[in-house]
Design an enzyme around this catalytic site. Sequence first.
Site, PDB file in Angstrom:
ATOM      1  N   LYS B 108       0.826  -1.114   0.231  1.00  0.00           N
ATOM      2  CA  LYS B 108       0.030  -0.018  -0.114  1.00  0.00           C
ATOM      3  C   LYS B 108       0.917   1.691  -0.217  1.00  0.00           C
ATOM      4  O   LYS B 108       0.191   2.400   0.339  1.00  0.00           O
ATOM      5  CB  LYS B 108      -1.162  -0.210   1.199  1.00  0.00           C
ATOM      6  N   ASN B 109       2.416   0.990   0.321  1.00  0.00           N
ATOM      7  CA  ASN B 109       3.162   2.302   0.373  1.00  0.00           C
ATOM      8  C   ASN B 109       2.367   2.783  -1.255  1.00  0.00           C
ATOM      9  O   ASN B 109       4.019   1.808  -2.279  1.00  0.00           O
ATOM     10  CB  ASN B 109       4.476   1.918   0.462  1.00  0.00           C
TER      11      ASN B 109
END
Lengths: 331, 300
Positions: B108-109
Amino acid sequence: MAYPLKDIQIPEDANKELLIAKHTKYLYDFAENKDSFEYVMTEHLRLSGIFWSITALDLMGTLRDFNKEDIIEIVKSCQHSNGGLSAAPRLDSHILYTLSGVQILVTFDALNAINADAVVDYVCSLHQKDGSFFGDKWGEVDTRFSLCAVATLALLKRLDAIDIESTTNYILSCMNFDGGFGRRPHSETHAGQVYCCLATLSILNQLHHVNAEQLGWWLCERQLPSGGLNGRPEKLPDACYSWWVLTSLAIIGKLHWIDKDKLSAFILACQDSDGGIADRPGDEVDPYHTNFGLAGLSLLGENRLKKINPVFCLCQDVIDRLKLKPQILDP
Amino acid sequence: MSSDEDHVLYKDRSDWADVKPLDIETDKDSVINIAYSETFRDCYGYLRAVLKSGELSERVFELTTTCADENPSCYTVWLLRRKLIAHLKKDLREELDFMVTQIQENQKNYQVWYHRQKMVEWLGDPAGELEFIRNMLEWDAKNYHAWQYRQWILRKFNLWDGELAVCDEMLAKDCRNNSAWNQRYFVVLNSTGFTSEVMDSEIEFTLDSVREVNYNESSWNYLRGIFKHANDKQKAHIINVLEKEFSSGRKSVFSLSILLDTYEATGQKDLALKAAEQLKEHDLLRANYWDFRARLLREE
Ligand SMILES: [Zn+2]
């Protein structure tokens, strides 16, 4: 008509009252406790973290002089020779933290702490021919960065420094078949990006390009039976997305299209009894969700909070002091 | 997080003895009681020092690996790492290998995804990338970064062949995957375009999907999205199928709302108004919206 849905159930014993004193204490403790794991691990977004905390406190009327001098010093030490600001001293400048820094300073009415002309030069240096904005010199493009750039310039009263037409056209090129907006042309519609694009168009006074009816429908579809709003279809409701969707509806004058009481109850249920607001009831709280939860409640008309400006996510009195009037469509 | 027991703190390394770490702007002599925070504090102390000195060297490159492991969200680590890769002329394939675990552990980064994109851009070769993304989508089929990176690869290297089949497959697995529907629109638009023949097959595909799972916002939205590309015959066909669905009792707010839109688009005002009134009754959360639609129709 019954249908299965991804949603949550609000617990019977969930909070129903706004816990102003508790949230204030939570945010003060968070800022004081500089050795906490959470504090140390969030250095890379420090200025944004400060912005969330002070805006939340300002909304609750409990900002007082919350570390004002220290904070102004930190913001000052984050400005680089290229004019941009970084999240914390010694990190690299980035448009995200440049906006956070400027938002903090206008809240404290202390813009003279940094070199504003240099900030304007920095923002302009990130503007591309197609109207998009880089986030930093490495060239990532995102409609979030367009908002950061335009909001920064507006707060500095220097919108004249960029070409409005190309900036608008780039945002419009990110409009999708469902009426929403994504991060770049053809990226999936996402509530956070919808807000960024609408807020950018609002500041540039270009909202007439938006199909408010179609987009309003997509946005109010985000409300789930629990009352909370999600950011994309088939995702769980979340207090922060509740804000992105709600404020988007407010900008296009369609706030009344969702059930406000149910959303209010959802956000109140996301409060922790010890202070702070989480994404969903029972989850871990943080300053980010605390700020956006409170901002949502303010927009819903909670009278124990100050009024929030939907476009800048700053207290309305700050925007009034700057004499800014971002465009809001009539209901 | 590096839970590596062999990890030697930088303060105990002889090859770093010439550098004085810089502390975060906090009390100097406080102790953190979290097990791995010493590694974290240690490497970031040295990172701040080299950021200040501007040192670009192999040991700094190794330091960024530790820092990325400890906190991949720190964007400056990735910026510095790219600067070092360019400066030291590091092997880009090796960096792509390093990024496999980084992305797997931090899906999710967006920093990690962007870093990978930059490496492929510098390499000028997308070999293996579509498969890599496909594997990541097995973990999370709606990962925004993964889809966005996929779109970048497709467009940059003109790899449209077979992409519609990938959308078919993804939607066969989960027809509620809005990201895959969005990708479908993107692929058609950029490859064949919405020609009349393509529309025939897209309409059938979508109608099949809504017949199978009626309550699915994403497929209905897709149908609404492609409706504007339909010719009159195709529009009439869509309405016909929807009416049949509806009269056989398979109702949902979505199918009814599409009917409302299609009636309105084809000038059948009375039917549209009836649909709006029905929706107002059934969809209480959005009663104000349906009321607005009904009012517009009455005023026309
Ligand atoms: Zn959230």
